[in-house]
Enzyme design. Structure first.
Site, PDB file in Angstrom:
ATOM      1  N   HIS A 114       0.811  -1.234   0.000  1.00 34.29           N
ATOM      2  CA  HIS A 114       0.000   0.000   0.000  1.00 34.29           C
ATOM      3  C   HIS A 114       0.837   1.275   0.000  1.00 34.29           C
ATOM      4  CE1 HIS A 114      -3.519  -2.355   0.161  1.00 34.29           C
ATOM      5  NE2 HIS A 114      -3.657  -2.478   1.458  1.00 34.29           N
ATOM      6  N   HIS A 188      -9.656   2.316   0.551  1.00 38.72           N
ATOM      7  CA  HIS A 188      -9.573   1.194   1.491  1.00 38.72           C
ATOM      8  C   HIS A 188     -10.601   1.309   2.621  1.00 38.72           C
ATOM      9  CE1 HIS A 188      -7.794  -2.142   3.651  1.00 38.72           C
ATOM     10  NE2 HIS A 188      -6.728  -2.178   2.852  1.00 38.72           N
ATOM     11  N   TYR A 190     -13.478   0.328   5.137  1.00 36.98           N
ATOM     12  CA  TYR A 190     -14.012  -0.886   5.765  1.00 36.98           C
ATOM     13  C   TYR A 190     -15.487  -0.639   6.071  1.00 36.98           C
ATOM     14  CZ  TYR A 190      -9.304  -2.704   7.080  1.00 36.98           C
ATOM     15  OH  TYR A 190      -8.018  -3.186   7.096  1.00 36.98           O
ATOM     16  N   GLU A 324     -11.718  -3.216  -2.626  1.00 39.47           N
ATOM     17  CA  GLU A 324     -10.745  -2.239  -3.092  1.00 39.47           C
ATOM     18  C   GLU A 324     -10.527  -2.390  -4.603  1.00 39.47           C
ATOM     19  OE1 GLU A 324      -7.195  -2.860  -0.500  1.00 39.47           O
ATOM     20  OE2 GLU A 324      -8.618  -4.172   0.539  1.00 39.47           O
TER      21      GLU A 324
END
Length: 360
Positions: A114, A188, A190, A324
C-alpha cells in the site's frame, strides 16, 4: 445518528488535528439532499464516517474508523484511506523497469504494501471543496516526489470525492509523471452495513468475477488465475460471506480468510461496471461498488483482533469488509498481468463509486 430532515446539499470544513510532521489537517463533512453524510479528512484522503439509512429510515455510521486523527497514523489498518503509489503488495519490495531495479520500502514482512512506510494514506493533501446542482465534494492534490518510498519520478496526483443526490460516492483518480513508474491507486474503506458492531459474516455478497488471483503464504500472487467454480471464492451468485470462509482450502489458509484479488468480468477494458453488491438483510442496507479497474480486492478483516476501538465499536476479527478496486497485486513483477506502468506524456485515470440503497 437518527433520521434527518436535511433537504439541501452542503459541505463544511473543520480542523481535525495535525499530522506526525506537524501539518494541520481538516475534516470535511459532505451532506446530500437525502441526508446521507460522508466525512473525509485530507490527512490520507481518509473517509472517516458514512451515515446511511436502513429500511426504516434510521441512519447509522457504516464505516470503520476513528473520530480523531492520531490513531490513523499510529495503528489503523488503512481504515478509509486513499492508497498509493501502489495498492496491495509488491514482492520483496523490488521491481525492474526499463532495465533498472528499484528497491521500495518494505512494510509487510519482506514485501511492500500500500505504498510503503509513508504512503498516500499518511500525508496531508491540498484540499478544496466544490458544489454542483446535484452533488458536493472535495478535490485533493498531492505531489509524490522522485524517490518517494523508492519510486521513480515526480507523480502529480489528483483525487476527487463527490457525494451525489443518488446516494453515491464517486472517486475519480488522475496522475501524471515525469519518469516511468508503477501506479495503482485505490480506496480502502471498511464497511459493516449493520452499523452497530458484530461481524460481517451474515452479509450477503455478489462479486462479478469468474477468476481470482491465487496467492502464496505471504499473500503474493503466484501468477495463477484459477476459476472460482466449485471453490469458496464463487460469489457470482449472492451468498453469505461466512458460508465457506472457514473451509479447509489452501487459498483461505494463505489469506487467513478472504484477502484476494478478484478478476472482474468486463465487456471491455476501462468499462465502469458493477464489481460487487453487498446486502445486510436485517437493516436492508445495500452497497454496490462500481469501477473501471480490472480487479477488486475482497478483504474480510481477518487480522483485526479487538485491540482497536473506534468511534462506534470495538474492532474485532471480521467486523468489517473491504472492496478495493485495483490493478492486480505485484503487477510490476508479473508481466502477464494488466499493465500498471505510467510513463511521461500519459495520464492515469480511473473512476470508482460506492452506491448505497435499501432493499425492503
Amino acid at each position: 445518528m437518527s433520521q434527518q430532515n436535511i433537504t439541501t446539499l452542503s459541505v463544511s470544513r473543520n480542523a481535525f488535528g495535525q499530522s506526525p510532521t506537524g501539518v494541520s489537517a481538516d475534516l470535511f463533512t459532505l451532506t446530500n439532499a437525502n441526508g446521507l453524510v460522508v466525512k473525509i479528512t485530507n490527512f490520507g484522503g481518509i473517509i472517516t464516517e458514512i451515515h446511511a439509512p436502513d429500511k426504516h429510515g434510521q441512519f447509522a455510521d457504516i464505516n470503520l474508523g476513528f473520530d480523531h486523527i492520531e490513531p490513523y497514523y499510529k495503528e489503523a489498518p488503512y481504515f478509509g484511506a486513499l492508497i498509493g503509489r501502489f495498492g496491495n503488495r509488491i514482492a520483496r519490495g523490488k521491481f525492474t523497469l526499463d532495465g533498472k531495479t528499484y528497491e521500495l520500502a518494505t512494510n509487510n514482512g519482506n514485501n511492500h504494501l500500500h505504498g510503503g512506510l509513508v504512503g498516500f494514506d499518511k500525508v496531508v493533501w491540498d484540499a478544496s471543496t466544490f458544489e454542483t446542482a446535484n452533488s458536493v465534494g472535495i478535490t485533493l492534490k498531492y505531489l509524490s516526489v522522485d524517490g518517494d518510498q523508492g519510486y521513480p519520478g515526480n507523480l502529480n496526483v489528483t483525487v476527487v470525492y463527490e457525494l451525489t443526490n443518488t446516494n453515491e460516492i464517486l472517486v475519480k483518480y488522475h496522475a501524471v509523471t515525469d519518469k516511468a513508474t508503477p501506479v495503482n491507486l485505490t480506496q480502502h474503506a471498511y464497511f459493516n452495513l449493520a452499523g452497530k458492531g458484530g461481524d460481517i459474516l451474515n452479509h450477503e455478497i455478489m462479486i462479478n468475477a469468474d477468476r481470482f488471483t491465487a496467492i502464496d503464504d505471504e499473500a503474493i500472487p503466484t501468477g495463477d488465475l484459477p476459476s472460482v467454480e466449485g471453490t469458496p471464492f464463487d460469489f457470482r451468485s449472492p451468498r453469505l460471506i461466512g458460508e465457506r470462509i472457514n473451509d479447509d482450502h489452501e487459498q483461505l489458509k494463505n489469506g487467513n480468510g478472504y484477502d484476494h484479488n478478484f478478476v472482474l468480468n468486463k465487456a471491455h477494458a476501462k468499462e465502469l461496471s458493477l464489481a460487487a453488491r453487498v446486502l445486510e438483510k436485517n437493516s436492508g442496507r445495500v452497497l454496490e461498488v462500481f469501477t473501471q479497474e480490472p480487479g477488486v480486492q475482497f478483504y474480510t478483516g481477518n487480522w483485526m483482533d479487538g485491540s482497536l476501538t473506534g468511534k462506534n465499536w470495538n474492532y474485532t476479527r471480521r467486523c468489517g469488509f473491504c472492496l478495493e478496486p485495483q490493478h492486480f497485486p505485484d503487477s510490476p513483477n508479473q508481466p502477464q498481468f494488466p499493465n500498471t506502468i505510467l510513463r511521461p506524456g500519459e495520464e492515469y485515470t480511473s473512476v470508482m463509486s460506492y452506491k448505497f440503497s435499501v432493499a425492503q
